[in-house]
Design a protein around this motif. Structure first.
Motif, PDB file in Angstrom:
ATOM      1  N   GLY A  15       0.836  -1.191   0.000  1.00 56.04           N
ATOM      2  CA  GLY A  15       0.000   0.000   0.000  1.00 56.04           C
ATOM      3  C   GLY A  15       0.873   1.245   0.000  1.00 56.04           C
ATOM      4  N   ASP A  16       0.462   2.271  -0.743  1.00 56.41           N
ATOM      5  CA  ASP A  16       1.231   3.505  -0.863  1.00 56.41           C
ATOM      6  C   ASP A  16       0.510   4.649  -0.159  1.00 56.41           C
ATOM      7  N   LEU A  17       1.288   5.507   0.480  1.00 53.06           N
ATOM      8  CA  LEU A  17       0.739   6.635   1.234  1.00 53.06           C
ATOM      9  C   LEU A  17       1.442   7.910   0.824  1.00 53.06           C
ATOM     10  N   GLY A  18       0.690   8.977   0.553  1.00 55.25           N
ATOM     11  CA  GLY A  18       1.310  10.239   0.155  1.00 55.25           C
ATOM     12  C   GLY A  18       0.280  11.305  -0.157  1.00 55.25           C
ATOM     13  N   LEU A  19       0.581  12.130  -1.167  1.00 56.00           N
ATOM     14  CA  LEU A  19      -0.317  13.192  -1.606  1.00 56.00           C
ATOM     15  C   LEU A  19      -0.745  12.920  -3.039  1.00 56.00           C
ATOM     16  N   ALA A  20      -1.951  13.350  -3.368  1.00 55.21           N
ATOM     17  CA  ALA A  20      -2.471  13.106  -4.717  1.00 55.21           C
ATOM     18  C   ALA A  20      -3.260  14.304  -5.219  1.00 55.21           C
ATOM     19  N   ILE A  21      -3.155  14.543  -6.509  1.00 53.33           N
ATOM     20  CA  ILE A  21      -3.971  15.530  -7.212  1.00 53.33           C
ATOM     21  C   ILE A  21      -4.691  14.805  -8.344  1.00 53.33           C
ATOM     22  N   PHE A  22      -6.001  14.956  -8.399  1.00 55.25           N
ATOM     23  CA  PHE A  22      -6.819  14.425  -9.496  1.00 55.25           C
ATOM     24  C   PHE A  22      -7.442  15.613 -10.213  1.00 55.25           C
ATOM     25  N   SER A  23      -7.440  15.583 -11.550  1.00 55.40           N
ATOM     26  CA  SER A  23      -7.939  16.732 -12.309  1.00 55.40           C
ATOM     27  C   SER A  23      -8.674  16.297 -13.564  1.00 55.40           C
ATOM     28  N   ARG A  24      -9.798  16.955 -13.820  1.00 49.13           N
ATOM     29  CA  ARG A  24     -10.512  16.696 -15.076  1.00 49.13           C
ATOM     30  C   ARG A  24      -9.861  17.467 -16.212  1.00 49.13           C
ATOM     31  N   TYR A  25      -9.012  18.448 -15.862  1.00 48.76           N
ATOM     32  CA  TYR A  25      -8.230  19.158 -16.876  1.00 48.76           C
ATOM     33  C   TYR A  25      -6.905  18.423 -17.087  1.00 48.76           C
ATOM     34  N   PRO A  26      -6.360  18.462 -18.301  1.00 47.56           N
ATOM     35  CA  PRO A  26      -5.081  17.783 -18.555  1.00 47.56           C
ATOM     36  C   PRO A  26      -3.951  18.357 -17.686  1.00 47.56           C
ATOM     37  N   ILE A  27      -3.131  17.456 -17.141  1.00 46.70           N
ATOM     38  CA  ILE A  27      -1.941  17.849 -16.373  1.00 46.70           C
ATOM     39  C   ILE A  27      -0.769  17.933 -17.347  1.00 46.70           C
ATOM     40  N   VAL A  28      -0.212  19.139 -17.523  1.00 42.45           N
ATOM     41  CA  VAL A  28       0.855  19.327 -18.516  1.00 42.45           C
ATOM     42  C   VAL A  28       2.242  19.326 -17.884  1.00 42.45           C
ATOM     43  N   GLU A  29       2.313  19.562 -16.583  1.00 40.62           N
ATOM     44  CA  GLU A  29       3.600  19.536 -15.871  1.00 40.62           C
ATOM     45  C   GLU A  29       3.317  19.270 -14.408  1.00 40.62           C
ATOM     46  N   LYS A  30       4.279  18.706 -13.682  1.00 37.33           N
ATOM     47  CA  LYS A  30       4.067  18.378 -12.267  1.00 37.33           C
ATOM     48  C   LYS A  30       5.400  18.258 -11.553  1.00 37.33           C
ATOM     49  N   GLY A  31       5.333  18.300 -10.214  1.00 40.76           N
ATOM     50  CA  GLY A  31       6.564  18.192  -9.447  1.00 40.76           C
ATOM     51  C   GLY A  31       6.286  18.031  -7.961  1.00 40.76           C
ATOM     52  N   VAL A  32       7.351  17.778  -7.212  1.00 45.51           N
ATOM     53  CA  VAL A  32       7.273  17.543  -5.771  1.00 45.51           C
ATOM     54  C   VAL A  32       8.199  18.523  -5.051  1.00 45.51           C
ATOM     55  N   ILE A  33       7.741  19.058  -3.932  1.00 47.70           N
ATOM     56  CA  ILE A  33       8.568  19.897  -3.062  1.00 47.70           C
ATOM     57  C   ILE A  33       8.856  19.092  -1.800  1.00 47.70           C
ATOM     58  N   HIS A  34      10.097  18.678  -1.646  1.00 50.09           N
ATOM     59  CA  HIS A  34      10.489  17.905  -0.469  1.00 50.09           C
ATOM     60  C   HIS A  34      10.932  18.864   0.631  1.00 50.09           C
ATOM     61  N   PHE A  35      10.311  18.760   1.788  1.00 49.94           N
ATOM     62  CA  PHE A  35      10.667  19.641   2.898  1.00 49.94           C
ATOM     63  C   PHE A  35      11.924  19.194   3.623  1.00 49.94           C
ATOM     64  N   SER A  36      12.300  17.932   3.453  1.00 49.72           N
ATOM     65  CA  SER A  36      13.520  17.421   4.084  1.00 49.72           C
ATOM     66  C   SER A  36      14.076  16.300   3.227  1.00 49.72           C
ATOM     67  N   GLU A  37      15.304  15.883   3.535  1.00 50.70           N
ATOM     68  CA  GLU A  37      15.938  14.809   2.782  1.00 50.70           C
ATOM     69  C   GLU A  37      15.305  13.456   3.103  1.00 50.70           C
ATOM     70  N   LYS A  38      14.688  13.338   4.286  1.00 53.17           N
ATOM     71  CA  LYS A  38      14.042  12.089   4.664  1.00 53.17           C
ATOM     72  C   LYS A  38      12.685  11.981   3.970  1.00 53.17           C
ATOM     73  N   SER A  39      12.317  10.746   3.645  1.00 54.01           N
ATOM     74  CA  SER A  39      10.997  10.519   3.059  1.00 54.01           C
ATOM     75  C   SER A  39       9.928  10.796   4.099  1.00 54.01           C
ATOM     76  N   SER A  40       8.984  11.659   3.755  1.00 51.35           N
ATOM     77  CA  SER A  40       7.963  12.065   4.715  1.00 51.35           C
ATOM     78  C   SER A  40       6.683  12.416   3.990  1.00 51.35           C
ATOM     79  N   GLY A  41       5.560  12.154   4.657  1.00 49.04           N
ATOM     80  CA  GLY A  41       4.273  12.561   4.108  1.00 49.04           C
ATOM     81  C   GLY A  41       4.076  14.059   4.168  1.00 49.04           C
ATOM     82  N   ASN A  42       4.902  14.752   4.927  1.00 44.53           N
ATOM     83  CA  ASN A  42       4.851  16.209   4.995  1.00 44.53           C
ATOM     84  C   ASN A  42       5.672  16.762   3.837  1.00 44.53           C
ATOM     85  N   ARG A  43       4.981  17.125   2.795  1.00 46.67           N
ATOM     86  CA  ARG A  43       5.591  17.615   1.565  1.00 46.67           C
ATOM     87  C   ARG A  43       4.532  18.364   0.776  1.00 46.67           C
TER      88      ARG A  43
END
Length: 379
Positions: free
Chosen positions: A185-213
């Protein structure tokens, strides 16, 4: 004698009123101070709602007594109206968009993993299909979901929530997983859109893997590009039983009360400091965004905090501009907390905001807002 007593009483109330004003000013000042530089500022800013309410009560008191001292709390209320709006916006004027305008409807929810881990001690864990179906049926154009859980490899249960919310309903998705459990099972953040997604990215708040991002997606709205951020700032890691233990120890067990109180204060301090760094990382990313944008999510901070205040300096808050009432979003033992928000930049205008109290299966209530894309101004 009665006149002397009356004068003394008036002086006492005036001194108390002045003390409340000074308290209010100190709390406002503390909202400007990064908690990682002086962490007590976070606690003082946290107390601002109390000062605002007391100032309003003094306004009523002096008005009922027909005293000219009423101008003291009145002046504070007028000068600090922005903070009263953060507490309880009136929402008296709402300007609807033109019929031909482009609009964007955004839903945000901390899903609490769709309760996938609820009752795991009894080995009865299971995704809340009611919550999943509610989200999937919501008419918003975009869903920003925190603590999002999906397990497409599950054979026992239909845990492929990406498919159940996105694929089946014609929405594109961007899922950033922070962790996985042994059952895939995977846990994190998600964006769903009825409009096409043309670009995307992640902002990591720390070097450790965290759900806070934070994650972001650029959406093609019929030729116009709008960016949407989904964010989850540092959690308090305070459980309901921690708060309940503190309540029950009041007046009965002094040592237990001190211990529980120190525990809560320590976690609050840790959260204040972490979110101070995280919000500054967000603001740096916003500065490089070439499009109008909305940033929504679970901020784990109230409107009287350094986090909220820094965002409010550059952005508009959808609840303040288009909502009304208290707008509490935390579904837990601490009432009246609004810790989920949607902020937006120039180029957009919020015209409707709603807290969905009918969906109470998570520890957060869903929030949704509608925006109109403003016409571009010619330079």
């Amino acid at each position: 004698m009665s006149t002397t007593f009356k004068n003394i009483r008036t002086r006492i109330w005036l001194i108390l009123n002045i003390a409340v004003v000074l308290w209010l000013l100190l709390a406002v000042l503390c909202m400007q101070i990064p908690p990682y530089e002086f962490w007590p500022a976070g606690f003082i800013a946290f107390s601002l709602p109390g000062a605002l309410v007391l100032n309003f009560l003094f306004l009523l008191y002096w008005a009922l007594r027909l005293s000219w001292f009423v101008f003291l709390p009145l002046a504070v209320m007028v000068l600090g109206w922005d903070y009263y709006e953060r507490l309880v916006p009136l929402g008296l004027v709402k300007e609807l968009p033109p019929q031909d305008a482009k609009t964007l409807h955004i839903l945000s929810l901390n899903t609490h993993m769709f309760t996938a881990y609820e009752g795991k001690e009894r080995r009865t864990a299971g995704v809340s299909t009611e919550m999943v179906d509610w989200v999937a049926a919501h008419p918003a154009d975009v869903y920003c979901l925190q603590e999002f859980y999906s397990n497409p490899k599950s054979k026992e249960y239909n845990y492929n929530i990406i498919s159940r919310i996105g694929t089946r309903h014609g929405k594109e998705e961007f899922f950033s997983a922070a962790s996985s459990n042994r059952k895939h099972g995977d846990l994190g953040l998600a964006i769903f859109s009825r409009y096409p997604i043309v670009e995307k990215g992640v902002i990591h708040f720390s070097e450790k893997s965290s759900g806070n991002r934070a994650i972001w997606a650029d959406l093609n709205m019929d030729g116009d590009t709008v960016r949407v951020y989904a964010t989850h700032l540092q959690s308090m890691s305070i459980k309901a039983e921690d708060i309940e233990n503190t309540y029950t120890s009041i007046g009965s067990d002094e040592e237990s009360f001190k211990r529980e109180g120190r525990n809560l204060a320590r976690r609050l301090r840790k959260g204040f400091i972490a979110r101070g760094y995280q919000v500054e990382m967000l603001l740096e990313h916003f500065d490089d965004c070439p499009y109008p944008f909305v940033v929504s999510g679970d901020y784990n901070d109230i409107p009287f905090s350094y986090t909220y205040n820094e965002l409010n300096k550059k952005l508009q808050n959808a609840f303040v501009k288009a909502g009304s009432g208290l707008g509490a979003t935390y579904n837990g033992p601490l009432p009246f907390l609004r810790i989920d928000n949607q902020f937006y930049s120039q180029g957009l205008r919020a015209y409707e905001f709603e807290v969905h109290y009918e969906m109470a299966l998570s520890d957060h209530f869903p929030i949704s807002a509608k925006y109109v894309l403003e016409p571009k101004t010619e330079e």
